[in-house]
Design a protein around this motif. Structure first.
Motif, PDB file in Angstrom:
ATOM      1  N   ALA A 158      -5.198   1.275   9.293  1.00  0.00           N
ATOM      2  CA  ALA A 158      -5.049  -0.169   9.115  1.00  0.00           C
ATOM      3  C   ALA A 158      -4.706  -0.502   7.665  1.00  0.00           C
ATOM      4  O   ALA A 158      -3.871  -1.373   7.396  1.00  0.00           O
ATOM      5  CB  ALA A 158      -6.331  -0.873   9.548  1.00  0.00           C
ATOM      6  N   ARG A 159      -5.338   0.191   6.732  1.00  0.00           N
ATOM      7  CA  ARG A 159      -5.047  -0.033   5.312  1.00  0.00           C
ATOM      8  C   ARG A 159      -3.589   0.247   5.006  1.00  0.00           C
ATOM      9  O   ARG A 159      -2.959  -0.433   4.186  1.00  0.00           O
ATOM     10  CB  ARG A 159      -5.946   0.871   4.459  1.00  0.00           C
ATOM     11  N   ARG A 160      -3.034   1.248   5.690  1.00  0.00           N
ATOM     12  CA  ARG A 160      -1.623   1.607   5.493  1.00  0.00           C
ATOM     13  C   ARG A 160      -0.679   0.688   6.255  1.00  0.00           C
ATOM     14  O   ARG A 160       0.539   0.801   6.111  1.00  0.00           O
ATOM     15  CB  ARG A 160      -1.376   3.042   5.966  1.00  0.00           C
ATOM     16  N   GLY A 161      -1.214  -0.165   7.125  1.00  0.00           N
ATOM     17  CA  GLY A 161      -0.371  -1.020   7.939  1.00  0.00           C
ATOM     18  C   GLY A 161       0.095  -0.375   9.220  1.00  0.00           C
ATOM     19  O   GLY A 161       1.059  -0.843   9.846  1.00  0.00           O
ATOM     20  N   VAL A 162      -0.582   0.691   9.650  1.00  0.00           N
ATOM     21  CA  VAL A 162      -0.218   1.422  10.863  1.00  0.00           C
ATOM     22  C   VAL A 162      -1.105   0.966  12.013  1.00  0.00           C
ATOM     23  O   VAL A 162      -2.324   0.858  11.861  1.00  0.00           O
ATOM     24  CB  VAL A 162      -0.372   2.940  10.659  1.00  0.00           C
TER      25      VAL A 162
END
Length: 260
Positions: free
Chosen positions: A95-99
């Motif tokens: 989620a932090r990576r935007g995945v």
């Protein structure tokens, strides 16, 4: 690397990521009920279950890379994810990576203080070594409520109430998985989990925590919530480190209610 995985059910896809232990079988207490509403895809991380270990260093970043690669390979862009313990940390890292899409992280690691991390390492490593030494007699020990309680007091708030069928895959997996030691090193010697600024994560983020968790203690839940200010924090009462053991129906409701 292609991750071994199982698929069950139909509907909007939901990706499950396990922690240390059995691989996808860690989700057996709840996977069939989740699959009544969703297409559930449960993976074996590298070195767990039927997925071979990665070449080179094992880290939370490399494990998250393997899941991100699986999502891309399987055409699961925007998939909702749920993870527990190390798997909870991995889905938060994604989620932090935007995945991915909506995210549910259950008792994730990586938010400990230095003292808490030292205690985590000093208590869990001997427990894993003990499980390895007792591997041949684990089914019998876990089948007895007294010995099951003694073995699992660190992991469950109510080990006497659990069945051997529920707990054996994860406990035996600690002894059987070739990457248990490397993953423990990644957790205890690698960096702590980074957070994500407000408004930068895809979808809803929910962090669930057992109020009686003795592995990732409840104080860490507040640090996780501060690191991910978009997240909603959900407490499991009378629950230890494995909510899918101690509160399976509540976990099912949480995952289905907070992912789409």
């Amino acid at each position: 690397m292609t991750l071994h995985h199982v698929r069950r059910g139909t509907g909007s896809p939901l990706l499950l990521v396990h922690g240390l232990g059995a691989g996808w079988r860690s989700w057996e207490p709840i996977i069939d009920q989740l699959a009544e509403s969703r297409e559930v895809i449960a993976v074996d991380l590298p070195g767990f279950g039927e997925t071979p270990p990665v070449e080179g260093e094992v880290s939370i970043a490399s494990l998250a890379d393997s899941v991100a690669g699986f999502i891309d390979e399987q055409g699961l862009d925007g998939v909702s994810t749920a993870g527990q313990s190390m798997g909870g940390r991995i889905v938060l890292e994604l989620a932090r990576r935007g995945v991915g899409g909506d995210t549910v992280a259950l008792d994730p690691g990586g938010f400990w203080s230095d003292r808490e991390l030292a205690i985590f390492s000093a208590t869990l490593r001997p427990s894993i070594a003990l499980v390895g030494a007792l591997r041949s007699v684990l089914p019998a020990l876990l089948g007895n409520p007294v010995s099951r309680t003694a073995l699992l007091a660190q992991l469950s708030a109510r080990p006497w109430a659990l069945s051997a069928q529920t707990v054996l895959p994860d406990v035996a997996g600690l002894a059987d998985s070739p990457s248990t030691g490397a993953a423990m090193d990644a957790l205890t010697k690698g960096p702590k989990q980074q957070g994500a600024p407000l408004g930068t994560v895809p979808g809803l983020v929910t962090i669930g925590w057992g109020r009686r968790d003795l592995v990732t203690v409840p104080a860490q839940a507040h640090r996780a919530a501060r690191a991910f200010p978009d997240a909603a924090l959900h407490w499991f009462d009378r629950c230890g480190h494995f909510p899918q053991w101690d509160a399976p129906q509540e976990v099912i409701r949480l995952i289905l209610g907070r992912t789409s």
